[in-house]
Design a protein around this motif. Structure first.
Motif, PDB file in Angstrom:
ATOM      1  N   ILE B 309      21.468  77.955  15.723  1.00 17.62           N
ATOM      2  CA  ILE B 309      20.478  78.606  14.859  1.00 17.62           C
ATOM      3  C   ILE B 309      19.299  77.676  14.627  1.00 17.62           C
ATOM      4  O   ILE B 309      18.143  78.089  14.637  1.00 17.62           O
ATOM      5  CB  ILE B 309      21.128  79.025  13.522  1.00 17.62           C
ATOM      6  N   GLN B 310      19.623  76.378  14.452  1.00 16.88           N
ATOM      7  CA  GLN B 310      18.536  75.431  14.212  1.00 16.88           C
ATOM      8  C   GLN B 310      17.680  75.214  15.451  1.00 16.88           C
ATOM      9  O   GLN B 310      16.542  74.769  15.350  1.00 16.88           O
ATOM     10  CB  GLN B 310      19.108  74.093  13.728  1.00 16.88           C
ATOM     11  N   ALA B 311      18.259  75.527  16.636  1.00 10.69           N
ATOM     12  CA  ALA B 311      17.502  75.329  17.867  1.00 10.69           C
ATOM     13  C   ALA B 311      16.475  76.432  18.081  1.00 10.69           C
ATOM     14  O   ALA B 311      15.589  76.290  18.914  1.00 10.69           O
ATOM     15  CB  ALA B 311      18.454  75.258  19.058  1.00 10.69           C
ATOM     16  N   VAL B 312      16.584  77.540  17.345  1.00 14.29           N
ATOM     17  CA  VAL B 312      15.569  78.590  17.453  1.00 14.29           C
ATOM     18  C   VAL B 312      14.313  78.086  16.753  1.00 14.29           C
ATOM     19  O   VAL B 312      14.381  77.647  15.600  1.00 14.29           O
ATOM     20  CB  VAL B 312      16.058  79.890  16.793  1.00 14.29           C
ATOM     21  N   PRO B 313      13.159  78.097  17.441  1.00 16.05           N
ATOM     22  CA  PRO B 313      11.959  77.500  16.857  1.00 16.05           C
ATOM     23  C   PRO B 313      11.644  78.074  15.476  1.00 16.05           C
ATOM     24  O   PRO B 313      11.839  79.266  15.230  1.00 16.05           O
ATOM     25  CB  PRO B 313      10.860  77.867  17.855  1.00 16.05           C
ATOM     26  N   LYS B 314      11.141  77.208  14.606  1.00 14.68           N
ATOM     27  CA  LYS B 314      10.846  77.613  13.243  1.00 14.68           C
ATOM     28  C   LYS B 314       9.782  78.703  13.227  1.00 14.68           C
ATOM     29  O   LYS B 314       9.756  79.562  12.340  1.00 14.68           O
ATOM     30  CB  LYS B 314      10.352  76.396  12.449  1.00 14.68           C
ATOM     31  N   GLY B 315       8.911  78.675  14.227  1.00 13.86           N
ATOM     32  CA  GLY B 315       7.848  79.671  14.308  1.00 13.86           C
ATOM     33  C   GLY B 315       8.382  81.094  14.376  1.00 13.86           C
ATOM     34  O   GLY B 315       7.711  82.030  13.945  1.00 13.86           O
ATOM     35  N   GLN B 316       9.605  81.251  14.919  1.00 13.64           N
ATOM     36  CA  GLN B 316      10.195  82.587  14.990  1.00 13.64           C
ATOM     37  C   GLN B 316      10.470  83.123  13.591  1.00 13.64           C
ATOM     38  O   GLN B 316      10.209  84.283  13.290  1.00 13.64           O
ATOM     39  CB  GLN B 316      11.486  82.534  15.801  1.00 13.64           C
ATOM     40  N   ASN B 317      11.016  82.254  12.728  1.00 17.38           N
ATOM     41  CA  ASN B 317      11.222  82.638  11.328  1.00 17.38           C
ATOM     42  C   ASN B 317       9.901  83.023  10.694  1.00 17.38           C
ATOM     43  O   ASN B 317       9.790  84.068  10.037  1.00 17.38           O
ATOM     44  CB  ASN B 317      11.820  81.467  10.550  1.00 17.38           C
ATOM     45  N   GLU B 318       8.899  82.152  10.892  1.00 15.67           N
ATOM     46  CA  GLU B 318       7.622  82.364  10.209  1.00 15.67           C
ATOM     47  C   GLU B 318       6.966  83.651  10.666  1.00 15.67           C
ATOM     48  O   GLU B 318       6.416  84.403   9.852  1.00 15.67           O
ATOM     49  CB  GLU B 318       6.714  81.163  10.459  1.00 15.67           C
ATOM     50  N   ALA B 319       7.033  83.907  11.992  1.00 15.29           N
ATOM     51  CA  ALA B 319       6.432  85.135  12.497  1.00 15.29           C
ATOM     52  C   ALA B 319       7.118  86.350  11.886  1.00 15.29           C
ATOM     53  O   ALA B 319       6.468  87.342  11.535  1.00 15.29           O
ATOM     54  CB  ALA B 319       6.532  85.171  14.022  1.00 15.29           C
ATOM     55  N   ALA B 320       8.445  86.269  11.740  1.00 18.94           N
ATOM     56  CA  ALA B 320       9.187  87.401  11.174  1.00 18.94           C
ATOM     57  C   ALA B 320       8.833  87.589   9.708  1.00 18.94           C
ATOM     58  O   ALA B 320       8.617  88.712   9.243  1.00 18.94           O
ATOM     59  CB  ALA B 320      10.694  87.169  11.334  1.00 18.94           C
ATOM     60  N   TRP B 321       8.772  86.468   8.954  1.00 16.05           N
ATOM     61  CA  TRP B 321       8.390  86.577   7.539  1.00 16.05           C
ATOM     62  C   TRP B 321       6.978  87.130   7.416  1.00 16.05           C
ATOM     63  O   TRP B 321       6.686  87.926   6.517  1.00 16.05           O
ATOM     64  CB  TRP B 321       8.463  85.216   6.851  1.00 16.05           C
ATOM     65  N   ALA B 322       6.099  86.683   8.310  1.00 10.68           N
ATOM     66  CA  ALA B 322       4.699  87.070   8.200  1.00 10.68           C
ATOM     67  C   ALA B 322       4.520  88.577   8.373  1.00 10.68           C
ATOM     68  O   ALA B 322       3.586  89.153   7.820  1.00 10.68           O
ATOM     69  CB  ALA B 322       3.847  86.319   9.229  1.00 10.68           C
TER      70      ALA B 322
END
Lengths: 331, 425
Positions: B309-322
């Motif tokens: 899970i940590q290997a998934v880039p943080k940007g993926q989280n941010e894009a989803a939140w955005a």
């Protein structure tokens, strides 16, 4: 604490107030990144943020939709108002509402690699706005046509070029019908020949009256599309005004110094007109991290001017009094 | 996308599912070959043991006998047998056994009276065996002879041996042949244990990893930032999943798997007793094994999943939140599908390791490969041969599953290669 204000303010031209930021501050631990920022953006305005690396441009943008949690200050976007720094009852709800009102485009695109282009664009409308799948796909089709990717709908992000990816990202953000679009260096990760197609989409958006805040050093875009350019340095808004004013008649010394570096590269003709001598055509981007470690060791005073750009801001002269890279201290 | 899903469901998955379904009652297989015919059971009076089969077997294919082992496979039919007091005569002469006759359970419902003799001089010729059984109370027991449909005092049969079986050699192919299918049936239990345990382990690992990742900041950071008692209280509640997950991984990675198996199988009844529940409860050995294996592997996979899970880039989280996705939606729709792809090689690796670790549950009488090999080894007096058979099965299983694992990984690698190639446009 969050409350929804139903009475929007208007400016002298009767335009609705979309963004109102007051006293925004942000700490990363003990690092004070934003030192009190006020900003008002009205409907249809395009605001471009420029400034050296580390000045807080991206952080400011990310604070607006709470990808970073601001330390103190007030943020109001599209009628939703949040006081930062506390975690009162309605905080989460208000953040969610603000995120629905903001579209964000990232430097690294951040498309979902396991979903195709259509799914990337419809994910938000279907999951968040509970739109019907058919309606969402129809809307995605319209948006993708707008950004010139109608025939790429069933491609996966890995099959697209950088410029195409960024255009999909713009369509994805637009699919949520935002009142405000945030662009965080949308062209910095692109090959030079692909920048134009993204900027064109952004200009189209601006022409259609979309309110935008853009972090970008693309002077051409700023001159053509921006209503206002803001120079940001060291956590403050130093100077703001119409692009022609800020770019070619800057008042503040720090703005002048910054533009002296960036103009010859981005706008060589204008730089010549203004009598700004190209510092060095080999200058790396001001946003680049200063060289450190082994690379720094290899430097000596003779070739220092050619290769290493120490931390900005520089002192008066283009290269004068520049602090040496760490490896050179013993020289 | 669809092609990949089709591959998963139609090929490997269906095969494994079928395997599990056919083998869900491991006991049935073992007993089916030797189960008494209903007619015989009906004809035998209650309390009279029924003879189901004998070794050396006069009706079977084998014509050699090494003069070491006499087995009588019984349906006790309600009788309680004193195995040690039972006697056997060969050619009318009572023989002295090398160890007292004993009842062994080659399958749970399939008691076998085993007599070891070890007198190779009897290896060739015609032998008439006669056994008499004694009940627990010391009284002689009658025996039901199913073949002739009559009740007898002493059961006898004749075996014509063509000579000594190769019992003395280290690798005894006759022993291997005799016990092959008996041990083979154990491999089904092994596969069952492995698949059920890895599935449960992945489930534990999913929740464990989400728990481990639920810690966003330290209490001190939160207090410095918000200075709110109410927020701190909610933060303590929110920290509970993290504590549970940390405790879980620490405990199950910090103690031996063998000990965990014993604690769950032998300790559980004592705990139940201590809580005043019926003390006759015995945990089923198979499911105790599954519990121990899945909890142990779940703890290891928790860390694997966390890393994935940590290997998934943080940007993926941010894009989803955005675009307004909630935390849970982001995990389920964006992060976990990508993390899954990352952890598949590691999970496959643990799957292969688990196949072999299932052998540990042989200690709690689960009749998987190793247990059956041991039982067959003690019955045939040639542990080396039967253990070799078990080893071959383990090896074959790992090769089989490694093949599928490699295939799965190649698919992943191919996708990555395509990405690389297209990324350059």
């Amino acid at each position: 604490m969050a409350k929804s204000t139903s009475t929007p303010s208007y400016d002298s031209e009767g335009r609705e107030l979309i963004v109102k930021v007051e006293g925004l501050q942000k700490y990363f631990g003990k690092n004070h990144v934003l030192k009190g920022i006020d900003l008002e953006v009205f409907k249809g305005e395009v605001v471009v943020l420029i400034g050296p690396s580390g000045s807080g441009k991206s952080t400011f943008l990310r604070c607006l939709n709470f990808l970073e949690d601001p330390t103190t200050g007030e943020i109001g976007i599209g009628g939703v108002h949040v006081t930062c720094g506390s975690r009162g009852g309605g905080f989460k709800r208000a953040v969610h509402e603000i995120r629905m009102k903001c579209g964000m485009v990232f430097q690294e695109f951040n498309l979902f690699p396991h979903k195709d282009v259509t799914e990337n664009v419809t994910e938000g409308p279907i999951l968040v706005k509970r739109e019907k799948k058919e309606a969402a796909i129809k809307k995605a089709q319209a948006l993708l046509t707008k950004v010139g990717l109608a025939e790429r709908m069933d491609y996966f992000p890995s099959q697209l070029s950088g410029g195409q990816k960024q255009r999909v990202a713009i369509a994805r953000a637009m699919a949520m019908d935002p009142v405000l679009m945030l662009f965080d260096e949308p062209t910095s990760a692109l090959d030079p020949e692909l920048i134009g197609e993204v900027l064109k989409v952004m200009k189209d958006l601006a022409a259609q009256g979309m309110t935008m805040i853009v972090v970008s050093h693309e002077m051409g875009f700023s001159r053509e599309a921006a209503d206002r350019v803001v120079y940001m340095d060291d956590g403050y808004f130093i100077e703001q005004g119409p692009p022609s004013e800020v770019f070619f008649h800057p008042q503040d010394d720090r703005t002048k110094r910054f533009l002296r570096h960036i103009l010859p590269e981005k706008e060589p003709e204008h730089a010549k007109e203004l009598g700004i001598v190209a510092v060095d055509q080999e200058l790396p981007d001001p946003d680049a991290v200063p060289l450190q470690g082994p690379a720094g060791d290899a430097l000596n005073e003779d070739n220092l001017a050619d290769t290493a750009i120490p931390k900005i801001p520089l002192s008066d002269g283009p290269m004068g009094e520049a602090p040496l890279p760490p490896g050179d201290e013993k020289l | 996308m669809h092609r990949r899903a089709g591959f998963a469901s139609s090929g490997l998955f269906a095969a494994l599912l079928a395997l599990v379904l056919t083998a869900l009652s491991p006991v049935a297989l073992a007993t089916s070959s030797a189960s008494p015919s209903p007619a015989a059971a009906a004809a035998a009076p209650k309390g009279v043991p029924i003879v189901l089969g004998v070794i050396p077997d006069p009706t079977g294919q084998r014509t050699k006998w090494s003069g070491d082992l006499i087995n009588v496979n019984l349906d006790l039919n309600g009788a309680v047998l004193d195995a040690g007091a039972s006697t056997v005569t060969v050619n009318g002469e009572q023989i002295t056994l090398s160890t007292p006759a004993s009842l062994v359970y080659l399958a749970p419902a399939n008691p076998t009276l085993q007599m070891l003799w070890n007198d190779p001089k009897f290896a060739k010729g015609e032998f008439t065996f006669e056994i008499s059984l004694v009940s627990e109370k010391g009284a002689p027991l009658q025996i039901y002879d199913a073949a002739n449909n009559k009740v007898v005092d002493k059961y006898s049969w004749t075996f014509k041996s063509a000579g000594e079986a190769s019992g003395g050699s280290l690798i005894n192919f006759d022993v291997m042949k005799t016990w092959f299918w008996y041990i083979a049936a154990g491999s089904i239990v092994t596969v069952e244990l492995t698949i059920i345990s890895i599935a449960l382990a992945c489930l534990f690992a999913l929740f464990g990893s989400l728990g481990r990742l639920s810690k966003k900041m330290t209490f001190k950071q939160a207090w410095d930032r918000y200075q709110s008692r109410e927020y701190m209280f909610r933060m303590v509640l929110g920290r509970i999943p993290y504590w549970i997950a940390t405790f879980y991984t620490s405990l199950f990675r910090g103690t031996p798997l063998l000990l965990q198996i014993f604690v769950i199988y032998q300790g559980a009844p004592e705990v139940i007793k201590a809580f005043g529940l019926p003390d006759t409860y015995n945990p089923p050995a198979f499911w105790s094994g599954v519990a121990a294996l899945s909890l142990n592997y779940g703890a290891y996979l928790t860390e694997v999943f966390r890393a994935g899970i940590q290997a998934v880039p943080k940007g993926q989280n941010e894009a989803a939140w955005a675009i307004g996705l909630s935390g849970w939606q982001t995990q389920r729709r964006i992060v976990l599908p990508q993390a899954l792809k990352i952890v598949i090689p590691a999970v496959g690796n643990d799957f292969i390791a688990l196949i072999k670790d299932t052998s540990l549950v042989s200690v709690i009488t689960v009749e998987e490969l190793l247990r059956r090999a041991q039982l067959a080894g003690s019955a045939s007096l040639n542990n080396f041969s039967t253990l070799l058979v078990a080893a071959a099965f383990y090896w074959a299983l790992t090769i089989f599953f490694s093949f599928w694992q490699a295939k799965l990984e190649t698919r992943m690698a191919r996708d990555k290669a395509r990405e690389k190639e297209k990324g350059k446009k």
